[in-house]
Design a protein around this motif. Structure first.
Motif, PDB file in Angstrom:
ATOM      1  N   ARG A 164       0.826  -1.207   0.000  1.00  0.00           N
ATOM      2  CA  ARG A 164       0.000   0.000   0.000  1.00  0.00           C
ATOM      3  C   ARG A 164       0.862   1.260   0.000  1.00  0.00           C
ATOM      4  O   ARG A 164       0.669   2.163  -0.808  1.00  0.00           O
ATOM      5  CB  ARG A 164      -0.869  -0.093   1.258  1.00  0.00           C
ATOM      6  N   LYS A 167       2.988   1.737  -3.192  1.00  0.00           N
ATOM      7  CA  LYS A 167       2.196   2.340  -4.273  1.00  0.00           C
ATOM      8  C   LYS A 167       1.997   3.824  -4.015  1.00  0.00           C
ATOM      9  O   LYS A 167       2.009   4.632  -4.951  1.00  0.00           O
ATOM     10  CB  LYS A 167       0.848   1.630  -4.382  1.00  0.00           C
ATOM     11  N   ASP A 174       4.673  10.004  -9.345  1.00  0.00           N
ATOM     12  CA  ASP A 174       3.992  10.098 -10.632  1.00  0.00           C
ATOM     13  C   ASP A 174       3.206  11.401 -10.761  1.00  0.00           C
ATOM     14  O   ASP A 174       3.323  12.123 -11.760  1.00  0.00           O
ATOM     15  CB  ASP A 174       3.042   8.885 -10.735  1.00  0.00           C
ATOM     16  N   ASN A 175       2.402  11.716  -9.747  1.00  0.00           N
ATOM     17  CA  ASN A 175       1.482  12.856  -9.832  1.00  0.00           C
ATOM     18  C   ASN A 175       1.143  13.316  -8.410  1.00  0.00           C
ATOM     19  O   ASN A 175       0.145  12.895  -7.834  1.00  0.00           O
ATOM     20  CB  ASN A 175       0.216  12.413 -10.596  1.00  0.00           C
ATOM     21  N   LEU A 178      -2.440  14.701  -7.587  1.00  0.00           N
ATOM     22  CA  LEU A 178      -3.491  13.683  -7.598  1.00  0.00           C
ATOM     23  C   LEU A 178      -3.342  12.743  -6.398  1.00  0.00           C
ATOM     24  O   LEU A 178      -4.337  12.285  -5.835  1.00  0.00           O
ATOM     25  CB  LEU A 178      -3.434  12.891  -8.909  1.00  0.00           C
ATOM     26  N   LEU A 181      -4.960  14.456  -3.652  1.00  0.00           N
ATOM     27  CA  LEU A 181      -6.423  14.387  -3.814  1.00  0.00           C
ATOM     28  C   LEU A 181      -6.960  13.011  -3.431  1.00  0.00           C
ATOM     29  O   LEU A 181      -8.103  12.880  -3.021  1.00  0.00           O
ATOM     30  CB  LEU A 181      -6.822  14.665  -5.272  1.00  0.00           C
ATOM     31  N   SER A 182      -6.127  11.985  -3.592  1.00  0.00           N
ATOM     32  CA  SER A 182      -6.563  10.634  -3.255  1.00  0.00           C
ATOM     33  C   SER A 182      -6.424  10.352  -1.768  1.00  0.00           C
ATOM     34  O   SER A 182      -6.747   9.256  -1.324  1.00  0.00           O
ATOM     35  CB  SER A 182      -5.748   9.598  -4.042  1.00  0.00           C
ATOM     36  N   GLY A 183      -5.906  11.319  -1.043  1.00  0.00           N
ATOM     37  CA  GLY A 183      -5.820  11.157   0.406  1.00  0.00           C
ATOM     38  C   GLY A 183      -4.482  10.610   0.895  1.00  0.00           C
ATOM     39  O   GLY A 183      -4.374  10.168   2.037  1.00  0.00           O
ATOM     40  N   VAL A 184      -3.457  10.612   0.034  1.00  0.00           N
ATOM     41  CA  VAL A 184      -2.136  10.145   0.471  1.00  0.00           C
ATOM     42  C   VAL A 184      -1.492  11.240   1.330  1.00  0.00           C
ATOM     43  O   VAL A 184      -1.454  12.402   0.930  1.00  0.00           O
ATOM     44  CB  VAL A 184      -1.232   9.833  -0.736  1.00  0.00           C
TER      45      VAL A 184
ATOM     46  N   PHE B  50     -14.323  22.162  -3.461  1.00  0.00           N
ATOM     47  CA  PHE B  50     -13.353  21.156  -3.031  1.00  0.00           C
ATOM     48  C   PHE B  50     -12.242  21.747  -2.164  1.00  0.00           C
ATOM     49  O   PHE B  50     -11.250  21.098  -1.891  1.00  0.00           O
ATOM     50  CB  PHE B  50     -12.756  20.472  -4.267  1.00  0.00           C
ATOM     51  N   PRO B  72      -8.976  19.878   1.319  1.00  0.00           N
ATOM     52  CA  PRO B  72      -9.453  18.854   0.388  1.00  0.00           C
ATOM     53  C   PRO B  72      -9.486  17.433   0.978  1.00  0.00           C
ATOM     54  O   PRO B  72     -10.442  16.698   0.732  1.00  0.00           O
ATOM     55  CB  PRO B  72      -8.452  18.933  -0.767  1.00  0.00           C
ATOM     56  N   TYR B  82     -13.109  14.753  -6.704  1.00  0.00           N
ATOM     57  CA  TYR B  82     -12.854  15.759  -7.734  1.00  0.00           C
ATOM     58  C   TYR B  82     -11.960  15.166  -8.803  1.00  0.00           C
ATOM     59  O   TYR B  82     -10.946  14.541  -8.492  1.00  0.00           O
ATOM     60  CB  TYR B  82     -12.191  16.961  -7.048  1.00  0.00           C
ATOM     61  N   VAL B  89      -4.723  11.267 -14.065  1.00  0.00           N
ATOM     62  CA  VAL B  89      -4.429   9.849 -13.787  1.00  0.00           C
ATOM     63  C   VAL B  89      -2.964   9.717 -13.370  1.00  0.00           C
ATOM     64  O   VAL B  89      -2.170  10.635 -13.571  1.00  0.00           O
ATOM     65  CB  VAL B  89      -4.664   8.933 -15.019  1.00  0.00           C
ATOM     66  N   PHE B  90      -2.647   8.571 -12.765  1.00  0.00           N
ATOM     67  CA  PHE B  90      -1.240   8.242 -12.508  1.00  0.00           C
ATOM     68  C   PHE B  90      -0.734   7.520 -13.756  1.00  0.00           C
ATOM     69  O   PHE B  90      -1.038   6.353 -13.976  1.00  0.00           O
ATOM     70  CB  PHE B  90      -1.115   7.349 -11.267  1.00  0.00           C
ATOM     71  N   GLU B  97      -4.073  -0.149 -10.668  1.00  0.00           N
ATOM     72  CA  GLU B  97      -3.389   0.569  -9.583  1.00  0.00           C
ATOM     73  C   GLU B  97      -3.962   1.974  -9.390  1.00  0.00           C
ATOM     74  O   GLU B  97      -4.018   2.483  -8.273  1.00  0.00           O
ATOM     75  CB  GLU B  97      -1.886   0.640  -9.857  1.00  0.00           C
ATOM     76  N   GLU B 100      -6.801   1.453  -7.289  1.00  0.00           N
ATOM     77  CA  GLU B 100      -6.337   1.177  -5.917  1.00  0.00           C
ATOM     78  C   GLU B 100      -5.962   2.470  -5.202  1.00  0.00           C
ATOM     79  O   GLU B 100      -6.270   2.654  -4.024  1.00  0.00           O
ATOM     80  CB  GLU B 100      -5.127   0.238  -5.941  1.00  0.00           C
ATOM     81  N   MET B 101      -5.300   3.372  -5.943  1.00  0.00           N
ATOM     82  CA  MET B 101      -4.942   4.652  -5.317  1.00  0.00           C
ATOM     83  C   MET B 101      -6.191   5.460  -4.992  1.00  0.00           C
ATOM     84  O   MET B 101      -6.238   6.164  -3.998  1.00  0.00           O
ATOM     85  CB  MET B 101      -4.024   5.469  -6.229  1.00  0.00           C
ATOM     86  N   GLY B 102      -7.213   5.352  -5.847  1.00  0.00           N
ATOM     87  CA  GLY B 102      -8.471   6.034  -5.560  1.00  0.00           C
ATOM     88  C   GLY B 102      -9.068   5.565  -4.253  1.00  0.00           C
ATOM     89  O   GLY B 102      -9.692   6.331  -3.528  1.00  0.00           O
ATOM     90  N   PHE B 104      -7.420   4.610  -1.688  1.00  0.00           N
ATOM     91  CA  PHE B 104      -6.349   4.612  -0.686  1.00  0.00           C
ATOM     92  C   PHE B 104      -6.884   4.770   0.734  1.00  0.00           C
ATOM     93  O   PHE B 104      -6.368   4.169   1.674  1.00  0.00           O
ATOM     94  CB  PHE B 104      -5.350   5.734  -1.002  1.00  0.00           C
ATOM     95  N   LEU B 105      -7.922   5.576   0.894  1.00  0.00           N
ATOM     96  CA  LEU B 105      -8.430   5.839   2.240  1.00  0.00           C
ATOM     97  C   LEU B 105      -9.414   4.771   2.711  1.00  0.00           C
ATOM     98  O   LEU B 105      -9.868   4.801   3.846  1.00  0.00           O
ATOM     99  CB  LEU B 105      -9.118   7.211   2.283  1.00  0.00           C
ATOM    100  N   ARG B 107     -10.599   0.972   3.741  1.00  0.00           N
ATOM    101  CA  ARG B 107     -10.065  -0.282   4.248  1.00  0.00           C
ATOM    102  C   ARG B 107     -11.082  -1.390   3.991  1.00  0.00           C
ATOM    103  O   ARG B 107     -12.219  -1.129   3.647  1.00  0.00           O
ATOM    104  CB  ARG B 107      -9.778  -0.169   5.757  1.00  0.00           C
ATOM    105  N   ARG B 147     -11.150   6.327 -10.754  1.00  0.00           N
ATOM    106  CA  ARG B 147     -10.322   6.567  -9.567  1.00  0.00           C
ATOM    107  C   ARG B 147     -11.111   7.354  -8.525  1.00  0.00           C
ATOM    108  O   ARG B 147     -11.136   7.031  -7.348  1.00  0.00           O
ATOM    109  CB  ARG B 147      -9.059   7.329  -9.953  1.00  0.00           C
TER     110      ARG B 147
END
Lengths: 289, 234
Positions: A164, A167, A174-175, A178, A181-184, B50, B72, B82, B89-90, B97, B100-102, B104-105, B107, B147
């Motif tokens: 996890r 990645k 990579d970005n 984004l 925005l994905s919460g990383v 956002f 955000p 958003y 995209v990545f 993947e 999967e990153m989408g 991420f939060l 479980r 995503r």
């Protein structure tokens, strides 16, 4: 010169040196890709890692057992360096952090010189005769070095591809927008990156030391070939750093066919210039700097 | 009660205001489109929802909670996702993947979420091991939407999802947007292709120079002579 002489005196040492460069270059490429700056303290972090391993060896621990401990210590040191120095500069232009890393390099080297002195040291004294493997001459330490590098590369690749947080590191490279925005969580990825980079520094420093000797300038002197390897392979690409490391290492050992041995160190510089001229994204299409 | 209720929002990036009082509502299972000339503040209005710009006046209420000034990452967890217009995209990661990153939060077991996404975007199922950067523009837009949908948002914000796409892909993206709405997600989107967007949305807002100019159902706006003259080229 026979084929065996070529293999034993040029290719094998080139591969050993190249795989050490590879470990250093992976760290450089991770910092470049994820944190987006050129980390000039990389070599001196490797020196510090090598000397931490030396302290452990002096305390009676077998060198190859000292390696993982030194890697763990340097992981913490690298996180600390980030928190103490680079973290304050993250809102400023990246060139400020690059310059700060040069300062950190001088500081770390000074620490090594004060604590361990400026004389060359070794992990083990005495001459080791190589063993014969079907005509290929290899010392145990060279064999262990290659095995350790293979383990490190496989382990890191698996981590980046399947875990996890691995990645998350790739996503941040990579970005970054984004990824956020994905919460990383950027801070966690930064800490994790430094932990890995610190450990890789210790590993490359240790392996340089065990295959030759330790001295306070050892890391600084390999900074250029390691940067050349990272850029040659393509910035941000772990597999590129491995490829680049091997190419630079082998090229340095081969350079003595056309250049006096004193100019060995110039090989990396020439390679770096060539790749920047011909293919600035590197062999495996990394980021544009 | 509306899912999203923006009232008289003012704000911008840095010190200068771009929005001078924008009000918008998005209901449950509604597709709302924002159109207007260049520089009208369409994307800015969406980004204000956002938390991507400094809001200096007005309020943004989402699902009964005032989210004005939230960061955000907190808004994402509250249920708004958003999709940026570019770099959405990545590129160096596979389609799967990206999803999967989408998530991420999130479980726990995600297989239902993946089934839902590949159900919405069947074209992507065969390409799940491809790098997102190697896909066509339309498919990349689908990856970007997928995503964002992985977090199971209540409201999806799409910033010009059809920019630079061929008419064929534009239709496809609109169709997918409808499918997503039918799956229970409200959608607020910014569109350059005003005519086509107004024809397919439930309601629309026409912005000009950072403020509301017209609003109404898509059909009503298309029929409005002033709107037609101003923004739709007669």
């Amino acid at each position: 010169m026979t084929l065996m002489d070529f293999l034993n005196f040029h290719l094998v040492p080139g591969i050993v040196l190249g795989s050490i460069y590879a470990v250093g270059a992976i760290g450089i490429t991770l910092v470049f890709g994820i944190l987006r700056f050129a980390h000039f303290a990389h070599g001196d972090m490797a020196t510090l890692g090598a000397f931490i391993a030396l302290a452990l060896v002096t305390a009676g621990i077998d060198p190859w057992r000292a390696l993982p401990i030194a890697m763990a210590v340097m992981a913490v040191v690298a996180i600390g360096v980030d928190k103490l120095f680079y973290d304050y500069l993250k809102a400023r232009p990246k060139i400020v952090t690059v310059m700060a890393s040069l300062g950190v390099a001088l500081m770390l080297r000074a620490v090594v010189q004060v604590v361990f002195g400026v004389d060359p040291r070794t992990y083990a004294s005495g001459i080791v005769r190589p063993d014969d493997y079907f005509g290929i001459l290899l010392r145990d330490r060279e064999l262990y070095t290659l095995a350790a590098v293979v383990l490190i590369v496989i382990g890191l690749t698996l981590f980046l591809r399947h875990s996890r947080w691995g990645k998350a590191m790739r996503a941040m490279s990579d970005n970054p927008d984004l990824a956020r925005l994905s919460g990383v969580d950027n801070r966690k990825v930064t800490m994790l990156t430094w932990a890995i980079v610190g450990a890789l520094c210790a590993a490359s420093g240790f392996m340089l030391g065990i295959n030759n000797e330790l001295h306070s300038m050892m890391g600084w002197q390999v900074l250029l070939p390691m940067f050349a390897a990272a850029i040659l392979g393509g910035v941000g690409r772990v597999e590129g750093a491995v490829l680049g490391g091997l190419i630079v290492g082998i090229a340095e050992e081969m350079s003595i066919f056309i250049l006096p041995a004193q100019y060995k160190a110039a090989t990396a510089f020439v390679l770096l210039l060539l790749i920047l001229l011909v293919r600035p994204r590197g062999l495996l299409n990394g980021k544009v700097l | 009660m509306a899912l999203l209720d923006m009232k008289d929002v003012r704000g911008g990036y840095g010190d200068a205001d771009v929005l001078h009082g924008v009000s918008m509502r998005v209901g449950e299972r509604e597709i709302v489109v924002i159109v207007g000339p260049n520089g009208a503040g369409k994307s800015t209005a969406m980004k204000s929802v956002f938390g991507l710009l400094t809001v200096r006046g007005g309020s943004i209420v989402f699902d009964g909670e005032d989210i004005t000034g939230w960061a955000p990452d907190r808004i994402v967890q509250r249920g708004i996702c958003y999709v940026p217009q570019v770099d959405n995209v990545f590129r160096e990661m596979t389609v799967h993947e990206n999803f999967e990153m989408g998530a991420f939060l999130r479980r726990g077991d995600l297989s239902a979420a993946y089934d839902r996404i590949y159900g919405l975007f069947p074209d992507l199922k065969a390409k799940r091991r491809n790098l997102a950067g190697d896909l066509s523009g339309g498919q990349r837009q689908m990856v970007a939407m997928g995503r964002a949908l992985m977090l199971d948002p209540k409201l999806l914000l799409l910033d010009e999802p059809t920019a630079g796409l061929s008419p064929k892909y534009m239709e496809q993206i609109f169709q997918i947007t409808r499918d997503v709405r039918d799956a229970g997600v409200s959608i607020l989107l910014v569109e350059q292709h005003a005519k086509q967007a107004l024809a397919f949305c439930d309601r629309g807002y026409v912005l000009a120079t950072g403020a509301n100019r017209h609003e109404g159902s898509g059909q009503a706006l298309l029929a409005d002579r002033e709107v037609a003259e101003m923004f739709l080229g007669g």
